[in-house]
Design a protein around this motif. Structure first.
Motif, PDB file in Angstrom:
ATOM      1  N   LEU A  61       7.124   3.341  -8.130  1.00  0.00           N
ATOM      2  CA  LEU A  61       6.277   3.322  -9.324  1.00  0.00           C
ATOM      3  C   LEU A  61       4.833   3.660  -8.973  1.00  0.00           C
ATOM      4  CD1 LEU A  61       7.735   0.156 -11.085  1.00  0.00           C
ATOM      5  CD2 LEU A  61       7.673   2.461 -12.072  1.00  0.00           C
ATOM      6  N   ILE A  62       4.330   3.070  -7.901  1.00  0.00           N
ATOM      7  CA  ILE A  62       2.967   3.365  -7.456  1.00  0.00           C
ATOM      8  C   ILE A  62       2.831   4.852  -7.127  1.00  0.00           C
ATOM      9  CG2 ILE A  62       1.322   3.016  -5.566  1.00  0.00           C
ATOM     10  CD1 ILE A  62       2.229   0.088  -5.505  1.00  0.00           C
ATOM     11  N   ALA A  63       3.816   5.392  -6.418  1.00  0.00           N
ATOM     12  CA  ALA A  63       3.775   6.810  -6.051  1.00  0.00           C
ATOM     13  C   ALA A  63       3.715   7.690  -7.290  1.00  0.00           C
ATOM     14  CB  ALA A  63       4.996   7.162  -5.208  1.00  0.00           C
ATOM     15  N   GLY A  64       4.552   7.374  -8.294  1.00  0.00           N
ATOM     16  CA  GLY A  64       4.536   8.149  -9.526  1.00  0.00           C
ATOM     17  C   GLY A  64       3.212   8.057 -10.249  1.00  0.00           C
ATOM     18  N   LEU A  65       2.634   6.863 -10.295  1.00  0.00           N
ATOM     19  CA  LEU A  65       1.336   6.690 -10.946  1.00  0.00           C
ATOM     20  C   LEU A  65       0.239   7.461 -10.229  1.00  0.00           C
ATOM     21  CD1 LEU A  65       1.489   2.865 -11.758  1.00  0.00           C
ATOM     22  CD2 LEU A  65       1.628   4.749 -13.396  1.00  0.00           C
ATOM     23  N   MET A  66       0.465   7.763  -8.949  1.00  0.00           N
ATOM     24  CA  MET A  66      -0.490   8.564  -8.183  1.00  0.00           C
ATOM     25  C   MET A  66      -0.171  10.057  -8.245  1.00  0.00           C
ATOM     26  SD  MET A  66      -0.902   6.037  -4.867  1.00  0.00           S
ATOM     27  CE  MET A  66      -2.035   7.126  -3.991  1.00  0.00           C
ATOM     28  N   GLY A  67       0.900  10.421  -8.978  1.00  0.00           N
ATOM     29  CA  GLY A  67       1.225  11.822  -9.183  1.00  0.00           C
ATOM     30  C   GLY A  67       2.256  12.406  -8.237  1.00  0.00           C
ATOM     31  N   ALA A  78       3.226   4.554  -0.272  1.00  0.00           N
ATOM     32  CA  ALA A  78       2.383   4.648  -1.457  1.00  0.00           C
ATOM     33  C   ALA A  78       1.466   3.442  -1.645  1.00  0.00           C
ATOM     34  CB  ALA A  78       3.253   4.863  -2.700  1.00  0.00           C
ATOM     35  N   PRO A  79       1.942   2.189  -1.433  1.00  0.00           N
ATOM     36  CA  PRO A  79       1.017   1.052  -1.596  1.00  0.00           C
ATOM     37  C   PRO A  79      -0.183   1.126  -0.656  1.00  0.00           C
ATOM     38  CG  PRO A  79       3.292   0.291  -1.611  1.00  0.00           C
ATOM     39  CD  PRO A  79       3.327   1.732  -1.204  1.00  0.00           C
ATOM     40  N   GLN A  80       0.049   1.557   0.577  1.00  0.00           N
ATOM     41  CA  GLN A  80      -1.041   1.691   1.538  1.00  0.00           C
ATOM     42  C   GLN A  80      -2.023   2.763   1.084  1.00  0.00           C
ATOM     43  OE1 GLN A  80       0.235   2.559   5.572  1.00  0.00           O
ATOM     44  NE2 GLN A  80      -1.709   3.549   6.043  1.00  0.00           N
ATOM     45  N   LEU A  81      -1.494   3.897   0.623  1.00  0.00           N
ATOM     46  CA  LEU A  81      -2.358   4.984   0.159  1.00  0.00           C
ATOM     47  C   LEU A  81      -3.162   4.556  -1.068  1.00  0.00           C
ATOM     48  CD1 LEU A  81       0.089   8.011   0.534  1.00  0.00           C
ATOM     49  CD2 LEU A  81      -1.773   7.343   2.080  1.00  0.00           C
ATOM     50  N   ALA A  82      -2.522   3.773  -1.950  1.00  0.00           N
ATOM     51  CA  ALA A  82      -3.224   3.288  -3.138  1.00  0.00           C
ATOM     52  C   ALA A  82      -4.385   2.380  -2.755  1.00  0.00           C
ATOM     53  CB  ALA A  82      -2.245   2.549  -4.051  1.00  0.00           C
ATOM     54  N   LYS A  83      -4.134   1.484  -1.821  1.00  0.00           N
ATOM     55  CA  LYS A  83      -5.184   0.567  -1.376  1.00  0.00           C
ATOM     56  C   LYS A  83      -6.338   1.321  -0.730  1.00  0.00           C
ATOM     57  CE  LYS A  83      -5.898  -3.617   1.386  1.00  0.00           C
ATOM     58  NZ  LYS A  83      -5.241  -4.627   2.268  1.00  0.00           N
ATOM     59  N   GLU A  84      -6.017   2.310   0.088  1.00  0.00           N
ATOM     60  CA  GLU A  84      -7.050   3.080   0.772  1.00  0.00           C
ATOM     61  C   GLU A  84      -7.920   3.866  -0.211  1.00  0.00           C
ATOM     62  OE1 GLU A  84      -4.844   5.459   3.474  1.00  0.00           O
ATOM     63  OE2 GLU A  84      -4.536   3.835   4.940  1.00  0.00           O
TER      64      GLU A  84
END
Length: 221
Positions: A61-67, A78-84
């Motif tokens: 879900l996080i990955a999709g929200l990031m495109g 994806a969670p790590q990339l989102a946090k960064e």
């Protein structure tokens, strides 16, 4: 029957419903929002809540929200990339009577207190259904390109939109109309045949003063 419906989509696993479908839902919500999503609350329902952790549903879900697409290898981190990148995604569980077993409600927060709420289902094989958007029932598969038009329930909106599509030789596949009350808020949900011609959302928004917002969704076909 298309081959992909038999063997499943090209994806990062382990599950077409809980992983690929979840990424697809996230990406559709991102398209509806129309820009980068920096903060969202995700309310997991049914098996998304009970078994999602093991299937990587939260990461997808996080990955999709990031495109990210459903076959993007970065889904796993994806969670790590989102946090960064300074994004904040919070997960919760909720029980809703009659909810689809593979479903999530996503509330996106933006600047100036802007919010958007979407409910999506994963229906198997990576296919999804966008069920609700800001409280309005839309129920589209997103297999075809689609327009979601939010407007005031006044005369002339439907005619303005359909005339524009006809003039630009854009064929309507399905069309649904919803309103909360006579003279209140309404939505027009239009699936269009794929092809080279695309409806310009900003032009459509200016077709009639009753049109408040136009969302374009890219289809899978």
């Amino acid at each position: 029957m298309p081959v992909w419906e038999i063997i499943g989509p090209v994806m990062i696993g382990p599950s077409s419903s809980h992983t690929a479908g979840a990424a697809h839902i996230g990406r559709i919500v991102r398209m509806c929002w129309g820009s980068e999503i920096m903060e969202a609350e995700l309310f997991m329902r049914g098996s998304f809540a009970s078994t999602g952790a093991g299937h990587g549903t939260d990461r997808a879900l996080i990955a999709g929200l990031m495109g990210m697409q459903q076959d993007d290898p970065r889904i796993r981190i994806a969670p790590q990339l989102a946090k960064e990148s300074g994004r904040r995604f919070s997960f919760f569980e909720e029980e809703v009577a009659g909810a689809h077993p593979n479903s999530v409600r996503i509330v996106v927060h933006g600047e100036d207190s802007r919010t958007m709420e979407a409910v999506g289902y994963s229906i198997g094989g990576g296919a999804v259904l966008l069920h609700k958007l800001d409280g309005f029932q839309v129920d589209i598969s997103c297999a075809l390109p689609a327009l979601i038009i939010m407007n005031r329930d006044v005369q002339g909106v439907v005619s303005a939109v359909t005339s524009y599509l006809s003039a630009h030789r854009i064929n309507i596949a399905t069309m649904k109309l919803h309103r909360d009350a006579r003279g209140g808020l309404a939505t027009m949900v239009i699936e269009i045949d794929s092809g080279e011609d695309r409806a310009d959302t900003e032009t459509i928004r200016r077709l009639h003063p009753g049109i408040v917002r136009v969302i374009g969704i890219e289809g899978d076909s």
